[in-house]
Design an enzyme around this catalytic site. Sequence first.
Site, mmCIF file in Angstrom:
data_model
loop_
_atom_site.group_PDB
_atom_site.id
_atom_site.type_symbol
_atom_site.label_atom_id
_atom_site.label_comp_id
_atom_site.label_asym_id
_atom_site.label_seq_id
_atom_site.Cartn_x
_atom_site.Cartn_y
_atom_site.Cartn_z
ATOM 1 N N CYS B 248 0.701 -1.066 0.042
ATOM 2 C CA CYS B 248 0.121 -0.101 0.119
ATOM 3 C C CYS B 248 0.840 1.289 0.068
ATOM 4 C CB CYS B 248 -1.023 -0.024 0.986
ATOM 5 S SG CYS B 248 -2.231 1.054 1.177
ATOM 6 N N HIS B 332 -3.804 -5.335 -0.160
ATOM 7 C CA HIS B 332 -3.425 -5.727 0.999
ATOM 8 C C HIS B 332 -3.430 -7.152 0.955
ATOM 9 C CE1 HIS B 332 -3.351 -1.826 3.417
ATOM 10 N NE2 HIS B 332 -3.976 -1.471 2.306
ATOM 11 N N GLU B 334 -2.512 -8.990 3.417
ATOM 12 C CA GLU B 334 -2.975 -9.632 4.765
ATOM 13 C C GLU B 334 -4.459 -9.462 4.931
ATOM 14 O OE1 GLU B 334 -2.136 -6.640 4.085
ATOM 15 O OE2 GLU B 334 -3.018 -5.045 5.254
#
Lengths: 1061, 358
Positions: B248, B332, B334
């Site tokens: 990001c 992202h 995650e």
Amino acid sequence: MKVNKVIILGSGALKIGEAGEFDYSGSQAIKALKEERIKTVLVNPNIATVQTSKGLADKVYFLPVTPYFVEKIIKKEKPDGILLSFGGQTALNCGVELYKKGVLKKNNVKVLGTPVESIIATEDREIFVKKLDEVGLLTPKSKAVKAVSDALKTAKKIGYPVMIRSAYALGGLGSGVVKDEKHMKDAVSKALSASPQILVEEYLGGWKEVEYEVVRDRADNCITVCNMENFDPLGIHTGESIVVAPSQTLNNHEYHKLRKISINAIRHLGIVGECNIQYALDPDSDEYRIIEVNARLSRSSALASKATGYPLAFVAAKLALGKLLTQIKNSITKKTMACFEPALDYVVVKIPRWDLKKFKGVSKRIGSGMKSVGEVMSIGRKFEEALQKAIRMLGIGAIGLVANGNYSFKNLDEELKRPTDERVFAVARAIEKGYSVDKIFDMTKIDKWFLYKIKNIVELKKEINGKNLGYIKKELMIDLKQKGFSDEQISVLANSTEENVRKKRNIYKIHPVVKQIDTLAAEYPAKTNYLYLTFNGNEDDVKFDNRKSVAVLGGGPYRIGSSVEFDWCCVSSVLTAKKVGYKTIMINFNPETVSTDYDICDRLYFDELSFESVYEINRKEKPNGFIISMGGQIPNNLALPMEKEGINVLGTSPKSIDNAEDRYKFSKLLDELEIDQPEWKELKSLTEAKSFAKKVGYPVLIRPSYVLSGSAMNVASDEEDLVNYLKQASDVSKKHPVVITKFLLGAKEIEIDAVAKNGELLAYAISEHIENAGVHSGDATLVFPPQKTYLETIRRIKTITKQLTRKLKITGPFNIQFLAKNNEIKIIELNLRASRSFPFVSKILKLDMIELATKAILNEKVHKAKKSIFEIDYVGVKMSQFSFTRLAGADPITGVEMASTGEVGCFGDDVEEAYLKSLISTGVKLPEKNILVSISGDENRYEIIDSIKKLKEQGFDIFATQNTHNFYNMYGIKTKKLHKIHEKKEPNILTYMKKGKIELVISIPRLNLKDEAKSDTYLIRRLAADYSIHIVNNIQLIKILTDSLTNKNMEDLEILNWDDY
Amino acid sequence: MKKTRLILEDGTSYEGYSFGSKQSTSGEVVFNTGMVGYPESLTDPSYKGQILILTYPLIGNYGVPKNDFDKHGIDKNFESDKIHVSGLIISDYSKEQSHWKCEKSLSKWMEEEGVPGIYGIDTRALTKKIREKGVMLGKIVVDKDVKLYDPNQKNLVSTVSCPKKIVYNHGKKLKILLVDCGVKNHIIWNFVKRDVTVIRVPWDHNFLDEDYDGLFISNGPGDPKMCKETIANIKQALKKKKPVWGICLGNQLLALASGADTYKLKYGHRAQNQPCIDVGTNRCYITSQNHGFAVDEKKLKKDWKPWFRNANDGTNEGIRHKTKPFFSVQFHPEAMPGPKDTEFLFDKFLEVVKEHKK
């Protein structure tokens, strides 16, 4: 991979567990293939579908979807590919069998999309469980068994209660929760009779049920298009559950965990295209189980398509051809691509539509097997709004979740614990009665979030209940509307009228806004025309223009008496209006339909077909007019209120419609015109009714007004019946008169479907019923062109039709039903709208009568049809599909109230050929050896004596019950006696049926059905239904069946496509 | 039901009802189209200074869970230790909630954290406005009026980064140096789960002398160009040849350090359904995103190439060096909230680190 010609298998007749959703998926597949310039061959005997219409598939075979016929079609057509996943379980089973027999390989037909090995891995539980275990995914503890003893052992090991399921069965047929060993034996043997293998598994009652729709391409791109959560916890089949999309009670962890598992599972199973995966999720921990994977388009995928706007079937077809998700455009936004997961900014509620009241003896409990016949889907921006809308859409007389007069529960606790089709009303009732959410949760295991939302509705009801309209200030009115209360509902609670509530709303300037379904929650501009109304918003998404436009009102939920045939009419009407230059608006809310596909009309309002929503849509869109004659009874009933409000109703005038629908007015009109009809009387008092019945003689027919499919229509054979039935009828038809007519025995029934413009007849099709009058026209077997009707009768029918056409100044489609007996003809009813036989006669005649009707309605130039029935040198037979096997306890018998769930229509050189094709199309296996005959009354036995003789001569073994046996032996026809079930002596009917020794049951009950429920003949019929044995219980049907079996064999059933006729 | 107003910088005003804290607030108004995961989103430091619209209308359904710290002290139920959004705008608030993990209602949590919310808003109409006109400033006025506040004028990263070095999972074979620009808990968790040591340092910490095997640059709020110190440090690190990965804001910082440029998107990508194509292949991944700035692909230096691209609008979603082990993604992996389809990138990075260490 390049294919040039693809064969697509359809799903046949609509039945419980396999309904209109496959017309949607098949049509989309054909469109996707056409776009790739691939030749398409469709096999589907369901003549009422859109997919079997002109302009879609290159060739259509109205033939049974069975390996025998499909193999012949393959040999004739030489396709290089086959699609198995667009025609439900019927197509899938047929495909798997063709694969196993080596037919596909031998003829070089490639299975497109998911390979058959993967399909088998999802269908055979043992392989399925093993496969998922390989990648560490959990399924319920279970074992597949093939024998009763094995089943009992397994159940003991897992511990009762256990769940049993049968492999290869649609809609959970033969599935159920079994509480103890005693019930286990029974349930298992029944299930094993329908399927060679069943599954005994751990019972996960009370767990949440969640589904994902997954799409995967050959490059391993894999996405989940939609997730859905069942309002009813596990234990109730997803087809029987209220379903919401997206899930409401799952947090991020759960949502994405199950999503990830879906993708892992589908990758490992090797699915290419679309599939559905169902989960059980523990409401108190992180535990989950995978319940099943459907490696094909399904009811859920149709729902997901409509819920998200993502065209799953279309995309699945493209993927089957080898395209990649990244190469397909998002057809909603037209800017983005198909490889994404829709984001919803609304909530969708689906509720099943049951029709259990239509069946005598059926249990109203819902559970792990399907009983519902259709569904509705509503869209809102609050759960309360969507739920109340959906309840109204059901068309069961409920005006919302609350404020309904007709729901009372004798035993509320029982209703909550052991749900019926009225569960959601029971929950609302319980809250009204002061039950706490916790208490209801304990009894139902419905997630408390849903219960809190229902509580919000109940509380708002309490707030205005018994008050008057003046009490409802602007803010409260907004709150009511935002939580889904309709004007009518508010009027009932606040002692007002719908009209006054609407006026008040107009003063407050409270109107719904129009929102788009755009798949991306407004992130990107979308060209979508897929719309809904909501009170939870202050801005319309779309602009309204002055283009010449017309709105078509759809058919609403599929239910007995109104299904895909009306959708075909709507679609044909919309497409015609488009063709002649109108901007088209469609209003409908049935997720199983083609009419609600975004590419059919210019603007789709996926919303209620109520006066209120029509009023609001009219306010915004201001179309030139509304076409109300295509969607069956729901739009038809709106004619008068719409006209009253000044909304332009196109076609035959609402006043004429009222003259036909109102039984009293209609009968009077016929008298005026001196058109013969059965003796009749309007019900004014019970005494009058009784004396009328006495005068004309029983049986008499009781007929309420403004109803479809013979709802509350009954034959009374004595005074006791008369009293009972009259009460039912006046309940159904409160605002309209009930009429009693003489019920004619032994009369022939003839129908005319026709189109007129300004009182001039343009086209017509006359068809005859095989069954004598007394079997509802929706259940009867239709023959077109008529084979046994006198020319003179036809001429007189035409004359009367013209007379009525002129008198009522008909414009558009209509249908008249006649009785013919002893050279006399009598009218029984006139419907000033499209009827359920329009697609059938249009396709046999090869003249789209709806296209013609729409042009007439829109005042376009039309010519009288040149085609006449005398020029047709082939015969069409339309036959009904019954779903009695699924309706435990229901008496599988036909009468004046309709009971069939679908239909097929086949062509033949003569009536026998078309009849046999149709019969096989409804899933019937022709008998080879053993037939059971059980007939009440010597008269009936004598009437079919020739048929029995013929069957005997054909080499069939005839088994019979005592009296029937005695009777035929007296006439020298050797039959074998079987003991009745209650006699408990061998050889017994029960044993023979259980062992699969009976292939056909011929059973004629007494006319008076009152005591039938407990009779032995009922038990025989019911057993036949339970063991999927074909049963014939009508004399005319017995005759044609025996004639056909005698005169034809399989080789005589020609493999011809539509154009060949 | 307390009436509340939402006022935008262009003067438009929307009436709704208050939930959460009763304080007024101001910030940059952005929208997210994800349908689940408000506890995760609200605690994502990348939202610093922003008022968040959730386009999914029914919010609060499953309440808010309690903290769930693992043995490294990482809270698995939230992405940081507090709510970072300045305010929340929704359509329908569920006052009653239901979930086995629920500890309190969303409103109570926001009240405790001093964050106001407004419900009863036509969030679709509002989202369309932002889509058409671009993100704009706005305020939720509960009682006292407040001035419009522009968070982009400020170095937001400095307000969300950790104040000093923290080490997780001591003594493992591989050591990842994590530059905290507002890192989400699950990024740290994804590393320690894979049995590596994480050395988390403040955004402006000069990490060049730290002992590490791979460098990771985290997500974070605001304009990347505000992080001059971080960019300068990364520039140095790129000379050292040790593997570098960013997520990001980390993607944007790596791009700036490599000599490329970034720009502000009209309304950003905040969603859980963003399709990203692995450039040059047929593979497309569904990703979770939360960013308002993007890397200008046209300005990439000749040693660099695009790695991922957004399939909807063609913007850059990741870059990589043509020969060296430097790469980053805009989305992202995650998730939290969102799909975990690209979680494998953690493995990929650690493989590279391991390989490089040999």
